[in-house]
Design an enzyme around this catalytic site. Structure first.
Site, mmCIF file in Angstrom:
data_model
loop_
_atom_site.group_PDB
_atom_site.id
_atom_site.type_symbol
_atom_site.label_atom_id
_atom_site.label_comp_id
_atom_site.label_asym_id
_atom_site.label_seq_id
_atom_site.Cartn_x
_atom_site.Cartn_y
_atom_site.Cartn_z
ATOM 1 N N CYS A 172 -11.140 -1.401 -12.286
ATOM 2 C CA CYS A 172 -10.418 -0.126 -12.331
ATOM 3 C C CYS A 172 -8.996 -0.314 -12.853
ATOM 4 O O CYS A 172 -8.037 -0.436 -12.070
ATOM 5 C CB CYS A 172 -10.390 0.552 -10.975
ATOM 6 S SG CYS A 172 -9.762 2.248 -11.083
ATOM 7 N N CYS A 350 -11.821 6.956 -14.288
ATOM 8 C CA CYS A 350 -10.704 6.427 -13.527
ATOM 9 C C CYS A 350 -9.927 7.597 -12.938
ATOM 10 O O CYS A 350 -9.138 8.238 -13.636
ATOM 11 C CB CYS A 350 -9.799 5.592 -14.426
ATOM 12 S SG CYS A 350 -8.471 4.774 -13.534
#
Length: 422
Positions: A172, A350
């Site tokens: 991430c 995200c």
């Protein structure tokens, strides 16, 4: 039939493997070809499974870290076998693998879902600093330190707060600045905004990889007075002197800090390096569309999630789109000997927290092209919104524990399994 899943101990401990194992079992059952109990086995010696995306919420004071983990064996249903060992070597030419204890296990199909590892020790001084409750150094990338992030943010009254992101692949890639924005908002809401300076030091060449969201984040950064240093890669921490050392194109630079949030470098698990199923970088080498191994001799080997060579961001959201594709293709190969029409387009997401009650929802696919799911009815996803914030804070964790890990969540398709033209 025996399907095998390799999920060794890692920070994320098996999101991809648990998801696809359950999806495969359900897919065979839905086709009237139910597998026998134990036909699908999960290899993993980990005691706990962690929902790592929630560690940012822990660092922001929104959740308790204890709520982000559960006993791994409690998440594995009785129709799946659990072998509490980790793999030491892969022998794809003989359709077998060897565990750390020396046990040899054969398989008909193998799904590799090892995740990746966090290389804390590659930054001298970092582990010592993280272990010191008064160092001002913390990280949301560990269960053991996520709550220290909140304590450090909450305790800081004045000084210089530095947030880092390493060069290269990490889990991430938006997370290093998510916690920065939450800290900025916390300081602002508690009257410390003028007393704390915030800077983002990243080893990457831009604030974010996708231009649409990068432009919006850059505008936000300027508006909020947050500094940025691009192509600055953290290489050491001196907790006694409160100095962080970064490499740049021109050499090294030392930076003083009061608070330092570190996103450490990451990479393939050590056990993967040099294995016959990986590429030169140590990632399980699979076709980016089908998730099948790139070596035709290893046609019964597949990979999913962070361990794979797929050229997209490594997120739990990516797994939700990868799992149905891998499931359909593996099922089709077993059933007919041929791949299905299912292909993965690189979708990943995200959810970029930009403050309490607001979030910018970045969704994109291969080529760093936006692929948004909610903009048509909730609004432009590059604009921070409360609706996206509550998706991240409440809906996604609920979906993860109750549906995704059980094989009943299919990314953009929600609760409905994609049919891929069937």
């Amino acid at each position: 039939m025996f399907l095998d899943f390799f999920l060794p101990r890692s920070a994320h401990s098996g999101s991809a493997g648990l998801t696809v194992a359950n999806q495969l079992y359900n897919r065979f059952k839905s086709a009237g070809k139910a597998l026998n109990p134990g036909d699908i086995a999960i290899l993993d010696a980990a005691e706990y499974h962690y929902f790592q995306p929630a560690w940012t919420l822990v660092g922001a004071g929104l959740k308790q870290k204890e709520d982000t983990r559960r006993k791994l064996d409690s998440l594995i249903p009785s129709h799946l076998a659990h072998i509490p060992e980790n793999v030491k070597t892969f022998e794809p030419k003989t359709n077998s693998l060897t565990t750390a204890s020396g046990r040899k296990i054969g398989y008909e199909s193998l799904v590799v879902a090892t995740g990746l590892q966090t290389n804390w020790s590659s930054i001298p001084g970092l582990e010592k600093a993280l272990a010191d409750p008064k160092s001002g150094v913390s990280s949301i990338y560990s269960y053991n330190t996520a709550d220290k992030v909140w304590r450090d943010i909450d305790a800081l009254r004045s000084g210089k707060a530095i947030f880092t992101q390493p060069a290269g692949v990490i889990k991430c890639a938006g997370a290093p600045q998510k916690i920065m924005w939450m800290a900025w908002d916390r300081f602002r809401r508690t009257g410390r905004g003028d007393m704390v300076s915030i800077d983002f030091y990243t080893g990457m060449p831009a604030i974010f990889s996708v231009k649409k969201y990068a432009d919006a984040l850059e505008e936000l950064r300027i508006q909020r007075g947050v500094g940025i240093a691009l192509k600055h890669n953290l290489v050491s921490v001196d907790p006694e002197a409160h100095k962080a050392t970064f490499t740049t194109a021109d050499g090294t630079v030392d930076v003083d800090y009061t608070l330092l949030h570190v996103s450490p470098p990451m990479g393939p698990l050590d056990v993967m390096k040099g294995q016959p199923i990986v590429d030169e970088g140590g990632w399980a080498s699979v076709d980016k569309a089908t998730l099948r191994h790139t070596n035709p001799e290893y046609g019964n080997v597949w990979a999913i999630g962070d361990c794979s060579s797929l050229p997209t961001s490594k997120t739990a959201a990516a797994v939700t789109s990868q799992a149905p594709v891998l499931t359909e293709n593996l099922f089709s190969v077993v059933d007919t000997g041929k791949l299905s029409s299912a292909t993965y387009d690189g979708y990943t997401s995200c959810p970029l927290l930009t403050g309490y009650g607001q979030l910018m929802l970045a969704e994109f696919k291969y080529g760093l092209e936006p692929k948004e799911s909610f903009s048509s009815f909730l609004g432009d996803q590059a604009i921070p919104r409360a609706a996206y914030y509550y998706l991240k804070k409440d809906f996604f964790p609920w979906t993860y524990w109750n549906f995704m890990l059980k094989g009943n969540w299919f990314g953009a398709s929600g609760f409905i399994r994609p049919t891929y033209g069937q």
